[in-house]
Enzyme design. Sequence first.
Site, PDB file in Angstrom:
ATOM      1  N   HIS A  61      29.165  39.007  47.284  1.00 20.54           N
ATOM      2  CA  HIS A  61      29.071  40.104  46.319  1.00 20.54           C
ATOM      3  C   HIS A  61      28.806  39.525  44.927  1.00 20.54           C
ATOM      4  O   HIS A  61      29.343  38.461  44.582  1.00 20.54           O
ATOM      5  CB  HIS A  61      30.363  40.926  46.327  1.00 20.54           C
ATOM      6  CG  HIS A  61      30.222  42.219  45.592  1.00 20.54           C
ATOM      7  ND1 HIS A  61      30.242  42.285  44.224  1.00 20.54           N
ATOM      8  CD2 HIS A  61      30.009  43.477  46.039  1.00 20.54           C
ATOM      9  CE1 HIS A  61      30.050  43.549  43.852  1.00 20.54           C
ATOM     10  NE2 HIS A  61      29.910  44.289  44.940  1.00 20.54           N
ATOM     11  N   GLU A  95      21.865  45.031  46.311  1.00 17.24           N
ATOM     12  CA  GLU A  95      22.564  45.692  45.209  1.00 17.24           C
ATOM     13  C   GLU A  95      22.063  45.139  43.879  1.00 17.24           C
ATOM     14  O   GLU A  95      22.543  44.089  43.424  1.00 17.24           O
ATOM     15  CB  GLU A  95      24.072  45.439  45.310  1.00 17.24           C
ATOM     16  CG  GLU A  95      24.696  45.895  46.596  1.00 17.24           C
ATOM     17  CD  GLU A  95      26.200  46.060  46.445  1.00 17.24           C
ATOM     18  OE1 GLU A  95      26.675  47.192  46.567  1.00 17.24           O
ATOM     19  OE2 GLU A  95      26.882  45.065  46.173  1.00 17.24           O
TER      20      GLU A  95
HETATM   21  P1  PGA Z   1      29.419  50.929  42.796  1.00 17.00           P
HETATM   22  O1  PGA Z   1      29.610  49.447  43.391  1.00 17.00           O
HETATM   23  O2  PGA Z   1      29.177  51.848  43.959  1.00 17.00           O
HETATM   24  O3  PGA Z   1      30.698  51.211  42.086  1.00 17.00           O
HETATM   25  O4  PGA Z   1      28.233  50.868  41.883  1.00 17.00           O
HETATM   26  C1  PGA Z   1      28.783  48.993  44.417  1.00 17.00           C
HETATM   27  C2  PGA Z   1      29.227  47.631  44.847  1.00 17.00           C
HETATM   28  O5  PGA Z   1      29.653  46.824  44.026  1.00 17.00           O
HETATM   29  O6  PGA Z   1      29.156  47.339  46.054  1.00 17.00           O
END
Ligand code: PGA
Length: 223
Positions: free
Chosen positions: A100, A149
Amino acid sequence: MKSAYIIGNWKANKTVQEAGDWFEEIQAQPFDKTELPEIIICVSFIHLPILKEKLLTPKPGAPVIKIGAQDISRFEEGPYTGEIAGNILKDLAEYVIIGHSERRKYFWETEETLKAKVKNALKFGLKPIYCISEKEMIIPEGVEIVAYEPLFAIGTGSPDTPDNANETIAEIKKRGQIKVLYGGSVKPDNAHIFTSQPAIDGLLIGGASLSASEFSAIIKNAA
Ligand code: PGA
């Protein structure tokens, strides 16, 4: 049912009591779809035992929710104070988030570290959910679930455009037999537009997964 996965990530949130309450609340939600995606909630290590226990005694008719961790040690069992090794995790979680962007940023996790984490997860039968923020980033061997992401979209309330997410994910999928999810500011009202894109295999949800009602609304709205 198109989406393969709807995955929540609580990050460093919720007391043990709150974690249990969330689980009770979501299990009480009626899901009238006959086919649901794989629903996974990734929680703190501390929450794993209580959620595992609740999973063993599900409410009749409740949706199946799988449990994931948010990290795994790069080391195997041994003298690594504070670490959670794969063999400790294996009986409590089925999935594990690796790479992440918050771990890359705040804990200086390198590609080499992430590769070792993936190796450990696979060795102990845990399925990695591997996060990348750009399409060119390395995906270690053995990974079957990737979350794309973009950094500007995480926790900002400004998601990527569905078109751009779809295009980027289609590119990433050219690399092999992988499922690729979109993550970044997904909410109940935009879930469907992302999951209805042809290349997107599901969602990784941070903030909105903290509320059982928002998370179940996302599951219901997902294509
Ligand atoms: P968020 O986070 O949905 O709060 O934007 C996504 C993530 O970090 O996986």
